[in-house]
Design a protein around this motif. Structure first.
Motif, short mmCIF file in Angstrom:
data_model
loop_
_atom_site.label_atom_id
_atom_site.label_comp_id
_atom_site.label_asym_id
_atom_site.label_seq_id
_atom_site.Cartn_x
_atom_site.Cartn_y
_atom_site.Cartn_z
N LEU A 38 0.83 -1.21 0.00
CA LEU A 38 0.00 0.00 0.00
C LEU A 38 0.87 1.26 0.00
N ALA A 39 1.89 1.28 0.86
CA ALA A 39 2.78 2.44 0.92
C ALA A 39 3.50 2.66 -0.40
N THR A 40 3.95 1.57 -1.01
CA THR A 40 4.64 1.68 -2.31
C THR A 40 3.68 2.22 -3.37
N THR A 41 2.48 1.69 -3.40
CA THR A 41 1.50 2.12 -4.39
C THR A 41 1.17 3.60 -4.26
N PHE A 42 0.87 4.04 -3.03
CA PHE A 42 0.51 5.45 -2.84
C PHE A 42 1.68 6.38 -3.14
N ALA A 43 2.90 5.95 -2.82
CA ALA A 43 4.07 6.77 -3.11
C ALA A 43 4.29 6.89 -4.61
N ILE A 44 4.10 5.81 -5.34
CA ILE A 44 4.28 5.85 -6.80
C ILE A 44 3.19 6.70 -7.45
N ILE A 45 1.97 6.56 -6.99
CA ILE A 45 0.88 7.39 -7.54
C ILE A 45 1.17 8.87 -7.28
#
Length: 123
Positions: A38-45
């Protein structure tokens, strides 16, 4: 600052790997395997200017990483507790960095009737 999102994405990847590194099981492992992606996804977005505010979700995820061991999720060892606390604090600090937004996005239907200067067309 784009580097803040990149580091948060790397922290999410680290969270996914840390159960294997520390060798812990149970709810603490599950928490890291959920929060990491989740953290990786939100950071990439949040790398794109128009979706930059999505990166603020990592504040909530970082808080959970800090609070999870306190509410005794069954970590068992101190190393994962310290890891989650440090990663949580770092994620919060990076998610709170101020980033300038150069463009103006949105405006709904009324943006169709505005010119580039923001004045209403036809008035």
């Amino acid at each position: 600052m784009l580097w803040a999102q990149v580091i948060n994405a790397c922290l999410g990847i680290w969270l996914m790997a840390s159960p294997a590194v520390f060798g812990h099981e149970g709810i603490g492992r599950t928490t890291e395997l959920i929060i990491g992606p989740l953290a990786t996804t939100f950071a990439i977005i949040a790398l794109w200017e128009v979706t930059r505010s999505v990166g603020k979700v990592n504040i909530i995820l970082g808080l959970w990483l800090m609070i999870g061991p306190v509410v005794s999720l069954g970590y068992g060892h101190i190393a994962p507790v310290i890891n989650d606390f440090v990663v949580g604090v770092t994620m919060i600090a990076l998610a709170r960095t101020r980033v300038s937004v150069e463009g103006r996005f949105g405006g709904g239907w009324s943006s169709l009737w505005r010119d580039a200067a923001g004045d209403r067309m036809g008035t």
